[in-house]
Design a protein around this motif. Structure first.
Motif, PDB file in Angstrom:
ATOM      1  N   TYR A 169     -48.389 -19.861 -19.255  1.00 29.87           N
ATOM      2  CA  TYR A 169     -48.424 -18.551 -18.609  1.00 29.87           C
ATOM      3  C   TYR A 169     -49.098 -17.508 -19.487  1.00 29.87           C
ATOM      4  O   TYR A 169     -49.121 -16.325 -19.160  1.00 29.87           O
ATOM      5  CB  TYR A 169     -47.002 -18.068 -18.277  1.00 29.87           C
ATOM      6  CG  TYR A 169     -46.321 -18.925 -17.229  1.00 29.87           C
ATOM      7  CD1 TYR A 169     -46.717 -18.890 -15.896  1.00 29.87           C
ATOM      8  CD2 TYR A 169     -45.293 -19.782 -17.594  1.00 29.87           C
ATOM      9  CE1 TYR A 169     -46.101 -19.672 -14.944  1.00 29.87           C
ATOM     10  CE2 TYR A 169     -44.659 -20.581 -16.657  1.00 29.87           C
ATOM     11  CZ  TYR A 169     -45.073 -20.524 -15.331  1.00 29.87           C
ATOM     12  OH  TYR A 169     -44.462 -21.309 -14.400  1.00 29.87           O
ATOM     13  N   GLY A 170     -49.621 -17.920 -20.615  1.00 30.45           N
ATOM     14  CA  GLY A 170     -50.245 -16.979 -21.543  1.00 30.45           C
ATOM     15  C   GLY A 170     -51.443 -16.295 -20.914  1.00 30.45           C
ATOM     16  O   GLY A 170     -52.172 -16.872 -20.100  1.00 30.45           O
ATOM     17  N   SER A 171     -51.652 -15.047 -21.289  1.00 25.64           N
ATOM     18  CA  SER A 171     -52.745 -14.268 -20.710  1.00 25.64           C
ATOM     19  C   SER A 171     -54.102 -14.817 -21.093  1.00 25.64           C
ATOM     20  O   SER A 171     -55.112 -14.466 -20.502  1.00 25.64           O
ATOM     21  CB  SER A 171     -52.641 -12.807 -21.177  1.00 25.64           C
ATOM     22  OG  SER A 171     -52.728 -12.742 -22.597  1.00 25.64           O
ATOM     23  N   GLY A 172     -54.124 -15.682 -22.105  1.00 21.27           N
ATOM     24  CA  GLY A 172     -55.398 -16.219 -22.569  1.00 21.27           C
ATOM     25  C   GLY A 172     -55.820 -17.490 -21.882  1.00 21.27           C
ATOM     26  O   GLY A 172     -56.708 -18.180 -22.360  1.00 21.27           O
ATOM     27  N   TYR A 173     -55.171 -17.872 -20.765  1.00 24.68           N
ATOM     28  CA  TYR A 173     -55.572 -19.102 -20.094  1.00 24.68           C
ATOM     29  C   TYR A 173     -57.046 -19.049 -19.726  1.00 24.68           C
ATOM     30  O   TYR A 173     -57.526 -18.081 -19.150  1.00 24.68           O
ATOM     31  CB  TYR A 173     -54.746 -19.340 -18.831  1.00 24.68           C
ATOM     32  CG  TYR A 173     -55.258 -20.505 -18.009  1.00 24.68           C
ATOM     33  CD1 TYR A 173     -55.776 -20.312 -16.738  1.00 24.68           C
ATOM     34  CD2 TYR A 173     -55.270 -21.781 -18.548  1.00 24.68           C
ATOM     35  CE1 TYR A 173     -56.271 -21.366 -16.005  1.00 24.68           C
ATOM     36  CE2 TYR A 173     -55.759 -22.841 -17.816  1.00 24.68           C
ATOM     37  CZ  TYR A 173     -56.263 -22.635 -16.555  1.00 24.68           C
ATOM     38  OH  TYR A 173     -56.751 -23.692 -15.856  1.00 24.68           O
ATOM     39  N   GLY A 174     -57.762 -20.099 -20.117  1.00 22.51           N
ATOM     40  CA  GLY A 174     -59.179 -20.165 -19.835  1.00 22.51           C
ATOM     41  C   GLY A 174     -60.024 -19.502 -20.908  1.00 22.51           C
ATOM     42  O   GLY A 174     -61.234 -19.541 -20.851  1.00 22.51           O
ATOM     43  N   GLN A 175     -59.360 -18.913 -21.910  1.00 21.79           N
ATOM     44  CA  GLN A 175     -60.071 -18.275 -22.998  1.00 21.79           C
ATOM     45  C   GLN A 175     -59.695 -18.952 -24.316  1.00 21.79           C
ATOM     46  O   GLN A 175     -58.839 -19.820 -24.364  1.00 21.79           O
ATOM     47  CB  GLN A 175     -59.705 -16.789 -23.058  1.00 21.79           C
ATOM     48  CG  GLN A 175     -60.011 -16.041 -21.761  1.00 21.79           C
ATOM     49  CD  GLN A 175     -59.524 -14.611 -21.828  1.00 21.79           C
ATOM     50  OE1 GLN A 175     -59.205 -14.098 -22.884  1.00 21.79           O
ATOM     51  NE2 GLN A 175     -59.473 -13.970 -20.666  1.00 21.79           N
ATOM     52  N   SER A 176     -60.335 -18.549 -25.374  1.00 13.35           N
ATOM     53  CA  SER A 176     -60.034 -19.103 -26.690  1.00 13.35           C
ATOM     54  C   SER A 176     -58.637 -18.689 -27.123  1.00 13.35           C
ATOM     55  O   SER A 176     -58.268 -17.517 -27.028  1.00 13.35           O
ATOM     56  CB  SER A 176     -61.069 -18.636 -27.716  1.00 13.35           C
ATOM     57  OG  SER A 176     -60.753 -19.114 -28.998  1.00 13.35           O
ATOM     58  N   ILE A 177     -57.844 -19.665 -27.593  1.00 16.06           N
ATOM     59  CA  ILE A 177     -56.472 -19.402 -28.004  1.00 16.06           C
ATOM     60  C   ILE A 177     -56.328 -19.712 -29.482  1.00 16.06           C
ATOM     61  O   ILE A 177     -56.831 -20.727 -29.962  1.00 16.06           O
ATOM     62  CB  ILE A 177     -55.476 -20.280 -27.209  1.00 16.06           C
ATOM     63  CG1 ILE A 177     -55.640 -20.012 -25.702  1.00 16.06           C
ATOM     64  CG2 ILE A 177     -54.046 -20.026 -27.639  1.00 16.06           C
ATOM     65  CD1 ILE A 177     -55.295 -18.610 -25.290  1.00 16.06           C
ATOM     66  N   ALA A 178     -55.637 -18.863 -30.212  1.00 18.36           N
ATOM     67  CA  ALA A 178     -55.384 -19.132 -31.626  1.00 18.36           C
ATOM     68  C   ALA A 178     -54.544 -20.396 -31.754  1.00 18.36           C
ATOM     69  O   ALA A 178     -53.482 -20.515 -31.132  1.00 18.36           O
ATOM     70  CB  ALA A 178     -54.661 -17.950 -32.262  1.00 18.36           C
TER      71      ALA A 178
ATOM     72  N   ASN B  84     -50.673 -28.165 -15.660  1.00 17.53           N
ATOM     73  CA  ASN B  84     -49.828 -27.162 -16.307  1.00 17.53           C
ATOM     74  C   ASN B  84     -50.642 -26.088 -17.035  1.00 17.53           C
ATOM     75  O   ASN B  84     -50.079 -25.175 -17.628  1.00 17.53           O
ATOM     76  CB  ASN B  84     -48.870 -27.833 -17.298  1.00 17.53           C
ATOM     77  CG  ASN B  84     -47.844 -28.687 -16.593  1.00 17.53           C
ATOM     78  OD1 ASN B  84     -48.181 -29.600 -15.856  1.00 17.53           O
ATOM     79  ND2 ASN B  84     -46.563 -28.406 -16.819  1.00 17.53           N
ATOM     80  N   ARG B  85     -51.958 -26.263 -17.052  1.00 18.65           N
ATOM     81  CA  ARG B  85     -52.899 -25.238 -17.521  1.00 18.65           C
ATOM     82  C   ARG B  85     -52.807 -24.952 -19.019  1.00 18.65           C
ATOM     83  O   ARG B  85     -53.250 -23.901 -19.481  1.00 18.65           O
ATOM     84  CB  ARG B  85     -52.721 -23.932 -16.736  1.00 18.65           C
ATOM     85  CG  ARG B  85     -52.801 -24.063 -15.237  1.00 18.65           C
ATOM     86  CD  ARG B  85     -52.916 -22.708 -14.580  1.00 18.65           C
ATOM     87  NE  ARG B  85     -51.857 -21.803 -14.942  1.00 18.65           N
ATOM     88  CZ  ARG B  85     -50.686 -21.702 -14.316  1.00 18.65           C
ATOM     89  NH1 ARG B  85     -50.444 -22.478 -13.276  1.00 18.65           N
ATOM     90  NH2 ARG B  85     -49.782 -20.823 -14.710  1.00 18.65           N
ATOM     91  N   PHE B  86     -52.238 -25.860 -19.785  1.00 15.37           N
ATOM     92  CA  PHE B  86     -52.143 -25.646 -21.222  1.00 15.37           C
ATOM     93  C   PHE B  86     -53.548 -25.698 -21.820  1.00 15.37           C
ATOM     94  O   PHE B  86     -54.305 -26.627 -21.535  1.00 15.37           O
ATOM     95  CB  PHE B  86     -51.273 -26.737 -21.851  1.00 15.37           C
ATOM     96  CG  PHE B  86     -50.407 -26.268 -22.977  1.00 15.37           C
ATOM     97  CD1 PHE B  86     -50.942 -26.108 -24.246  1.00 15.37           C
ATOM     98  CD2 PHE B  86     -49.071 -25.973 -22.785  1.00 15.37           C
ATOM     99  CE1 PHE B  86     -50.156 -25.671 -25.295  1.00 15.37           C
ATOM    100  CE2 PHE B  86     -48.273 -25.534 -23.817  1.00 15.37           C
ATOM    101  CZ  PHE B  86     -48.809 -25.381 -25.092  1.00 15.37           C
ATOM    102  N   PRO B  87     -53.959 -24.732 -22.630  1.00 13.02           N
ATOM    103  CA  PRO B  87     -55.287 -24.779 -23.264  1.00 13.02           C
ATOM    104  C   PRO B  87     -55.459 -26.098 -24.016  1.00 13.02           C
ATOM    105  O   PRO B  87     -54.606 -26.476 -24.823  1.00 13.02           O
ATOM    106  CB  PRO B  87     -55.265 -23.588 -24.218  1.00 13.02           C
ATOM    107  CG  PRO B  87     -54.274 -22.645 -23.628  1.00 13.02           C
ATOM    108  CD  PRO B  87     -53.217 -23.517 -23.018  1.00 13.02           C
TER     109      PRO B  87
END
Length: 464
Positions: free
Chosen positions: A74-83, A123-126
């Motif tokens: 549910y992180g706002s960074g879904y689909g973007q670079s994640i630390a 589940n959309r996990f990066p």
């Protein structure tokens, strides 16, 4: 793939009708799995993210199914670079689900488990964070719990991209020197790359100075039948094996050709004298193999002199190379020899294309191993002069094609870690299956902490 436990990426209601891996497991395993899941939900209610429960395996070729509920991202960074060091709630829950799955397998006394890349799909996990979390969870579990029964952990997925991510993650964490190519289905198309400590002899000639052993990863691979094939950068005349193979021409003048000269220099003139005697008694046509035992100071029992030919574009040279490779294997095996060292046949003055020679030599080693699984000839070495960079590159490129590992780039990586004796393994599978869960997999095999841990990467099939 044969494991005791398969992990199913389940939802909180253990409902198999939602599709994906859950439905594939239920369809392949039969109605008993879904019926048992329904009884569990009826008794305890919906599961929470991070939890896992076990059921029987139904018709699947394993002993147990662990239904693990991965978190939804549910992180706002879904689909973007994640630390990748982000320890938000979803990361902690994914760590929990991996550890809980391993705990169930260990508690029930099982020795092997297959875990999909749970969380990385619906589940959309990066993906990068998912891969890193799963690998760290497995590593942490083994270091913390020191499992006694669970010796083998395999990580699987149906996407080549995910497979490559896992391979990169293993290499980053453990170094190229610990990457091993495994072979789950024993296909003759597959190779296993052994860890750097598996064959101490292979580094003896890879020196940077007198008596200085190289610390670089020795290129040791294994066939499906367990025979080792090692690429060595050095001198063929310095190898400690039962048989050294020499390439020469029908004239049998050992002062002609770099390989022959190197061997003759160490063996002494008695080798040429025996060759001269034998060539009057046996055939000396192209493709023949002359066997001598006057090895002088060579660290071998026999020398096989292969009578090679000049390269041609009509296919004759390729056929001859394949023939002499098999001939050397057969003669060595029938003589009770256990190890043999080949030069890069034909790549010098005979003008064989280096890439062609490299591919044929690996192919013929694999073919001989597959056709002769009980052969006592188990140690095959390919020796390339350490200053012949083009030939070295050709052989390394073959290994890269077989394994997916860019071996020449490994020099820029840090040395493999020694943490809890871990070594990482990988495999690439080639094959087809009618299973509904046909997939490309990267498998991670991890032994108990107090033992040598391994990890594997490969294409194979989860429910075959």
């Amino acid at each position: 793939m044969h494991v005791d436990v398969i992990v199913n990426a389940a939802n909180t209601s253990l409902d198999s009708s939602t599709g994906g891996l859950t439905k594939a497991v239920a369809d392949a395993g039969g109605p008993s799995i879904q019926a048992e899941c329904a009884r569990i939900i009826g008794k305890r209610g919906r599961l929470l993210e991070g939890q896992a429960v076990a059921t029987g395996a139904g018709n699947l070729p394993c002993k147990l199914i662990v239904h693990a509920v991965a978190p939804t991202w549910y992180g706002s960074g879904y689909g973007q670079s994640i630390a990748l060091d982000d320890k938000r709630k979803e990361v902690l829950l994914l760590t929990d689900v991996v550890r809980n799955s391993l705990k169930i397998a260990e508690k029930m006394g099982h020795t092997s488990i297959a875990i999909p890349a749970i969380g990385a799909g619906g589940n959309r996990f990066p993906l990068d964070l998912c891969v890193k979390t799963i690998l760290e969870a497995v590593d942490s579990y083994c270091r913390t719990n020191k499992p006694k029964s669970l010796m083998e952990i395999r990580i699987v997925d149906n996407a080549d991209t995910t497979c490559q991510k896992f391979q990169n993650g293993l290499v980053e964490q453990y170094g190229y020197g610990s990457v091993v190519i495994t072979n789950d289905e024993r296909s003759t198309d597959d190779w296993q790359m052994a860890p750097s400590h598996s064959d101490g002899d292979m580094e003896e000639d890879r020196t940077t100075g007198a008596g200085a052993q190289s610390t670089k990863n020795p290129y040791v691979m294994k066939t499906a039948e367990g025979k080792s094939v090692t690429l060595i950068k050095g001198s063929i005349a310095k190898q400690k094996v039962d048989v050294i193979v020499n390439t020469t021409q029908p004239s049998l003048d050992l002062n002609t050709g770099a390989v022959s000269k190197a061997i003759l220099k160490v063996a002494g003139q008695q080798l040429q004298q025996e060759v001269n005697i034998q060539k009057t008694e046996v055939s000396t046509n192209e493709g023949d193999i002359l066997v001598t035992t006057a090895t002088g100071s060579l660290k071998c029992k026999k020398v096989f002199h292969v009578l090679c030919c000049q390269w041609d574009s009509g296919g004759k040279a390729e056929k001859l190379l394949k023939s002499v490779m098999q001939g050397c294997f057969d003669k060595a095996d029938k003589s009770g020899m256990q190890s043999i060292a080949f030069p890069a046949i034909g790549t010098g003055g005979l003008n064989f294309p280096k890439d062609v020679t490299a591919k044929i030599m690996y192919d013929e080693a694999k073919n001989y191993s597959a056709a002769n699984p009980q052969s006592q000839l188990t140690d095959i070495k390919f020796v390339v002069y350490d200053q012949d960079h083009e030939t070295i590159t050709a052989f390394e490129d073959v290994i890269t094609k077989l394994t997916g590992v860019q071996l020449r780039k490994r020099h820029h990586r840090r040395p493999p870690t020694k943490q809890h004796g871990a070594s990482m393994t990988g495999s690439r599978k080639k094959g087809y299956s009618s299973s509904p869960l046909q997939s490309s997999q990267y498998s991670l095999t991890t032994s108990a902490v107090q033992q040598s841990s391994t990890a594997g990467i490969g294409k194979n099939y989860l429910l075959t």
